[in-house]
Design a protein around this motif. Structure first.
Motif, PDB file in Angstrom:
ATOM      1  N   GLY A  75     -24.843 146.227 -42.410  1.00  0.00           N
ATOM      2  CA  GLY A  75     -24.826 144.801 -42.077  1.00  0.00           C
ATOM      3  C   GLY A  75     -24.086 144.521 -40.772  1.00  0.00           C
ATOM      4  N   ARG A  76     -23.219 145.436 -40.360  1.00  0.00           N
ATOM      5  CA  ARG A  76     -22.417 145.214 -39.145  1.00  0.00           C
ATOM      6  C   ARG A  76     -23.105 145.751 -37.892  1.00  0.00           C
ATOM      7  NH1 ARG A  76     -17.156 147.304 -42.462  1.00  0.00           N
ATOM      8  NH2 ARG A  76     -16.869 145.407 -43.675  1.00  0.00           N
ATOM      9  N   GLY A  77     -24.243 146.426 -38.054  1.00  0.00           N
ATOM     10  CA  GLY A  77     -25.013 146.845 -36.885  1.00  0.00           C
ATOM     11  C   GLY A  77     -24.896 148.326 -36.567  1.00  0.00           C
ATOM     12  N   VAL A  78     -25.617 148.740 -35.519  1.00  0.00           N
ATOM     13  CA  VAL A  78     -25.703 150.170 -35.180  1.00  0.00           C
ATOM     14  C   VAL A  78     -24.577 150.619 -34.248  1.00  0.00           C
ATOM     15  CG1 VAL A  78     -28.184 150.319 -35.573  1.00  0.00           C
ATOM     16  CG2 VAL A  78     -27.329 149.741 -33.288  1.00  0.00           C
ATOM     17  N   ALA A  79     -23.814 149.658 -33.732  1.00  0.00           N
ATOM     18  CA  ALA A  79     -22.661 150.007 -32.892  1.00  0.00           C
ATOM     19  C   ALA A  79     -21.400 149.611 -33.661  1.00  0.00           C
ATOM     20  CB  ALA A  79     -22.718 149.268 -31.564  1.00  0.00           C
ATOM     21  N   ALA A  80     -20.507 150.566 -33.874  1.00  0.00           N
ATOM     22  CA  ALA A  80     -19.343 150.298 -34.730  1.00  0.00           C
ATOM     23  C   ALA A  80     -18.048 150.612 -34.000  1.00  0.00           C
ATOM     24  CB  ALA A  80     -19.427 151.154 -35.988  1.00  0.00           C
ATOM     25  N   PHE A  81     -16.973 149.977 -34.473  1.00  0.00           N
ATOM     26  CA  PHE A  81     -15.625 150.297 -33.996  1.00  0.00           C
ATOM     27  C   PHE A  81     -14.952 151.243 -34.983  1.00  0.00           C
ATOM     28  CE2 PHE A  81     -15.754 145.775 -32.198  1.00  0.00           C
ATOM     29  CZ  PHE A  81     -16.030 146.218 -30.919  1.00  0.00           C
ATOM     30  N   LEU A  82     -14.075 152.073 -34.447  1.00  0.00           N
ATOM     31  CA  LEU A  82     -13.288 152.952 -35.316  1.00  0.00           C
ATOM     32  C   LEU A  82     -11.875 153.060 -34.711  1.00  0.00           C
ATOM     33  CD1 LEU A  82     -14.516 156.516 -36.479  1.00  0.00           C
ATOM     34  CD2 LEU A  82     -12.195 155.667 -36.624  1.00  0.00           C
ATOM     35  N   THR A  83     -10.903 152.489 -35.388  1.00  0.00           N
ATOM     36  CA  THR A  83      -9.531 152.559 -34.870  1.00  0.00           C
ATOM     37  C   THR A  83      -8.963 153.960 -35.097  1.00  0.00           C
ATOM     38  OG1 THR A  83      -9.067 150.214 -35.100  1.00  0.00           O
ATOM     39  CG2 THR A  83      -7.173 151.683 -35.219  1.00  0.00           C
ATOM     40  N   VAL A  84      -8.483 154.587 -34.013  1.00  0.00           N
ATOM     41  CA  VAL A  84      -7.934 155.945 -34.123  1.00  0.00           C
ATOM     42  C   VAL A  84      -6.430 155.959 -33.852  1.00  0.00           C
ATOM     43  CG1 VAL A  84     -10.133 157.002 -33.482  1.00  0.00           C
ATOM     44  CG2 VAL A  84      -8.410 156.609 -31.698  1.00  0.00           C
ATOM     45  N   GLN A  85      -5.939 154.880 -33.265  1.00  0.00           N
ATOM     46  CA  GLN A  85      -4.539 154.867 -32.830  1.00  0.00           C
ATOM     47  C   GLN A  85      -4.053 153.436 -32.878  1.00  0.00           C
ATOM     48  OE1 GLN A  85      -3.497 153.338 -29.827  1.00  0.00           O
ATOM     49  NE2 GLN A  85      -1.424 154.137 -29.896  1.00  0.00           N
ATOM     50  N   GLU A  86      -2.809 153.248 -33.279  1.00  0.00           N
ATOM     51  CA  GLU A  86      -2.247 151.888 -33.297  1.00  0.00           C
ATOM     52  C   GLU A  86      -0.861 151.904 -32.696  1.00  0.00           C
ATOM     53  OE1 GLU A  86      -3.679 149.162 -36.687  1.00  0.00           O
ATOM     54  OE2 GLU A  86      -2.888 150.942 -37.635  1.00  0.00           O
ATOM     55  N   GLY A  87      -0.453 150.749 -32.205  1.00  0.00           N
ATOM     56  CA  GLY A  87       0.903 150.611 -31.684  1.00  0.00           C
ATOM     57  C   GLY A  87       1.031 151.125 -30.265  1.00  0.00           C
ATOM     58  N   CYS A  88       2.219 150.913 -29.680  1.00  0.00           N
ATOM     59  CA  CYS A  88       2.404 151.296 -28.285  1.00  0.00           C
ATOM     60  C   CYS A  88       3.879 151.563 -28.004  1.00  0.00           C
ATOM     61  CB  CYS A  88       1.903 150.168 -27.397  1.00  0.00           C
ATOM     62  SG  CYS A  88       2.016 150.623 -25.670  1.00  0.00           S
ATOM     63  N   ASP A  89       4.131 152.650 -27.258  1.00  0.00           N
ATOM     64  CA  ASP A  89       5.505 152.984 -26.863  1.00  0.00           C
ATOM     65  C   ASP A  89       5.764 152.688 -25.390  1.00  0.00           C
ATOM     66  OD1 ASP A  89       5.811 153.986 -29.397  1.00  0.00           O
ATOM     67  OD2 ASP A  89       5.540 156.086 -28.831  1.00  0.00           O
ATOM     68  N   LYS A  90       4.827 152.017 -24.711  1.00  0.00           N
ATOM     69  CA  LYS A  90       4.942 151.878 -23.259  1.00  0.00           C
ATOM     70  C   LYS A  90       5.887 150.746 -22.836  1.00  0.00           C
ATOM     71  CE  LYS A  90       1.866 154.952 -21.640  1.00  0.00           C
ATOM     72  NZ  LYS A  90       1.791 155.811 -22.810  1.00  0.00           N
ATOM     73  N   PHE A  91       5.972 149.710 -23.624  1.00  0.00           N
ATOM     74  CA  PHE A  91       6.875 148.586 -23.331  1.00  0.00           C
ATOM     75  C   PHE A  91       6.691 148.006 -21.926  1.00  0.00           C
ATOM     76  CE2 PHE A  91       8.845 150.528 -27.010  1.00  0.00           C
ATOM     77  CZ  PHE A  91       9.217 149.423 -27.754  1.00  0.00           C
ATOM     78  N   CYS A  92       5.472 147.657 -21.579  1.00  0.00           N
ATOM     79  CA  CYS A  92       5.266 146.861 -20.363  1.00  0.00           C
ATOM     80  C   CYS A  92       6.052 145.563 -20.579  1.00  0.00           C
ATOM     81  CB  CYS A  92       3.785 146.552 -20.172  1.00  0.00           C
ATOM     82  SG  CYS A  92       2.799 148.046 -19.993  1.00  0.00           S
ATOM     83  N   THR A  93       6.691 145.076 -19.525  1.00  0.00           N
ATOM     84  CA  THR A  93       7.672 144.001 -19.745  1.00  0.00           C
ATOM     85  C   THR A  93       7.034 142.640 -20.072  1.00  0.00           C
ATOM     86  OG1 THR A  93       7.749 143.680 -17.353  1.00  0.00           O
ATOM     87  CG2 THR A  93       9.475 145.053 -18.332  1.00  0.00           C
ATOM     88  N   PHE A  94       5.698 142.542 -19.932  1.00  0.00           N
ATOM     89  CA  PHE A  94       5.030 141.271 -20.263  1.00  0.00           C
ATOM     90  C   PHE A  94       4.497 141.257 -21.694  1.00  0.00           C
ATOM     91  CE2 PHE A  94       2.140 144.157 -18.004  1.00  0.00           C
ATOM     92  CZ  PHE A  94       1.153 144.344 -18.965  1.00  0.00           C
ATOM     93  N   CYS A  95       4.505 142.387 -22.390  1.00  0.00           N
ATOM     94  CA  CYS A  95       3.601 142.561 -23.533  1.00  0.00           C
ATOM     95  C   CYS A  95       4.296 142.582 -24.894  1.00  0.00           C
ATOM     96  CB  CYS A  95       2.832 143.867 -23.321  1.00  0.00           C
ATOM     97  SG  CYS A  95       1.590 144.166 -24.584  1.00  0.00           S
TER      98      CYS A  95
END
Ligand code: SAM
Ligand code: SF4
Length: 472
Positions: free
Chosen positions: A166-186
């Motif tokens: 039902g969601r279609g032939v192109a799908a998302f798959l999360t492989v990684q979450e979170g971030c250690d980069k700490f850009c100062t705006f984000c």
């Protein structure tokens, strides 16, 4: 007939099943999370609905990246409060939940500010939705925003083949979450937490399941997707380049993409994957944010404009036809006219196929918010307009350059007009094709004949019925 359970564990069937309306704000990672929340609620007896008015449960999956994104949630909750009051007058219940990054950042404050809300659940705990709803049914208002010790992916029910189709032939798959980069705006390192990679075996299993249900293109997702790391079956360290190589071997998985990447994490193995793997599409979203080294330093991006340009040279040497996309922020604290000019210069040098650009929005708790030299809103507006005009020109030039070329297009759905199908070019631009090009899920080799504002027209796609032509 669908079987479910009510909050007391009583089985419900068919049309009695409760309905959930999930509204998604923000990035593709939220789209994926909403799907997985749908899976968790599906195994708890909820069916999805496309209309808020029809729902027994409304879930807002929220974004906190800019102030406007967060404020939208409170105005939506104001409207939902009225709907909930109407329902109460009719003697019917409506439950309301807030999920995602605003939930994570504001937690109890949402409950205090928005009386309609029964449930606040963070991005790391949404596998516990059924338990949280059971508490709501017992009269509690629930806030569950821990960074859960258990891995949500181990506890979520797998998506069923019917849901995937039902969601279609192109799908998302999360492989990684979170971030250690700490850009100062984000805010991401604060709302999504530290970088965590899902294990290789778990990702391969989910990908195979998607393909078995008919998916032909997978976009790997992560806040910092190219920081993904795991170990292979032999215990050797493996990065995103290695993961893409393993995924490219899955039969019938025709196309792979990944987003969003950080320039610092583009390693040789990933660049080589672009050179070697036809399934890895020639499109790369690689945000730079600014072209001024002074501003990049203040943003804590940990690369210079020249580093970024040198990296693009290496990527283009590996895959000369790659289409580039980026993110830009104008009006970061301290940005002068000269800094802004540096950004325009960088854009001219790169030539983007597409891009996203934003006015800097101070986020509470990030270092940028308390920096000196905040830029006047009017100046930010002017700079944004200027920058977007340049990016629009580049985008239009890229699209025009496709005219006359032949390219493989993955057919994704039927078009609005009879006889038309909609697909995606390798460069992510939608393509309108004639129905004779093939069925949904097929890859058709087509010649691009013309350009529309947001799409390409393939040969034969213009042949619309007379009535449609008259209306156009
Ligand atoms: N991880 C990605 C990266 O490093 O490029 C981007 C993640 S963020 C969800 C998406 C984009 O939102 C960023 O690339 C940035 O351009 C924009 N963004 C983030 N914080 C912002 C802020 N405070 N004001 C304006 N734009 C912001
Ligand atoms: Fe945010 Fe991306 Fe920077 Fe991480 S790398 S802090 S997600 S902009």
């Amino acid at each position: 007939m669908t079987e479910g359970r009510d909050d007391r564990g009583v089985a419900q069937t068919g049309s009695n099943a409760r309905k959930v309306f999930i509204k998604t704000y923000g990035c593709q990672m939220n789209v994926y999370d909403s799907q997985r929340m749908g899976d968790a609620l599906g195994s708890d007896g909820y069916q999805p609905t496309e209309t808020m008015e029809d729902a027994d449960l409304i879930l807002l999956n929220t974004c906190h990246i800019r102030e406007k994104a967060a404020e939208k949630i409170y105005s939506e909750l104001g409207r939902i409060r009225l709907l909930k009051a109407e329902r109460a007058n009719e003697g019917r219940e409506l439950r309301v939940g807030v999920a995602g990054c605003v939930a994570q950042a504001e937690g109890h404050e949402i409950i205090a500010r928005a009386p309609a809300v029964d449930l606040v659940i963070g991005p790391q705990t949404y596998h516990r939705l059924p338990q949280a709803l059971a508490k709501v049914a017992r009269g509690e208002r629930v806030v569950d925003i821990d960074h859960a010790v258990e891995d949500k992916f181990d506890h979520l029910p797998a998506s069923q083949a019917g849901q995937i189709r039902g969601r279609g032939v192109a799908a998302f798959l999360t492989v990684q979450e979170g971030c250690d980069k700490f850009c100062t705006f984000c805010v991401v390192p604060y709302t999504r937490g530290a970088e965590v990679s899902r294990p290789l075996a778990q990702i391969l299993e989910e990908a195979r399941r998607l393909v078995a249900a008919g998916v032909r293109e997978i976009t790997l997702l992560g806040q910092n997707v190219n920081a993904w790391e795991s170990s292979d079956a032999q215990g050797r360290a493996i990065g995103l380049g290695g993961l893409v190589r393993q995924l490219a071997e899955i039969p019938n998985l025709l196309r792979l993409r990944y987003t969003t990447s950080h320039p610092r994490d583009m390693d040789d193995a990933l660049i080589a994957a672009h050179r070697d793997l036809p399934a890895l599409m020639p499109y790369l979203h690689l945000p730079v944010q600014s072209g001024s080294d002074r501003i990049l330093k203040a943003m804590n991006r940990r690369h210079t404009a020249a580093d970024y340009l040198r990296l693009l040279d290496r990527i283009r040497a590996a895959r000369p036809d790659i289409a580039l996309s980026g993110d830009f922020i104008v009006g970061f604290p301290g940005e002068t006219d000269a800094d802004f000019e540096d950004t325009l210069t960088l854009i001219r040098e790169v030539g983007y196929a597409s891009a996203f650009s934003f006015k800097y929005s101070p986020r509470p708790g990030t270092p940028g918010a308390t920096m000196e030299g905040h830029v006047d809103e009017g100046v930010k507006d002017e700079r944004l307009q200027h920058l977007q005009a340049l990016l629009r020109d580049q985008q239009a030039a890229f699209a025009r350059a496709q005219v006359g070329r032949r390219m493989p297009v993955l057919i994704e759905k039927h078009g609005r007009h009879p006889g038309q199908m909609i697909g995606r070019s390798p460069f992510l631009i939608p393509v309108v094709l004639p129905a004779s090009a093939g069925a949904v899920g097929a890859v058709a080799e087509v010649r691009i004949e013309s350009v529309r504002p947001n799409s390409l027209m393939a040969e034969g796609a213009e042949a619309m019925p007379e009535a449609m032509r008259l209306r156009a």
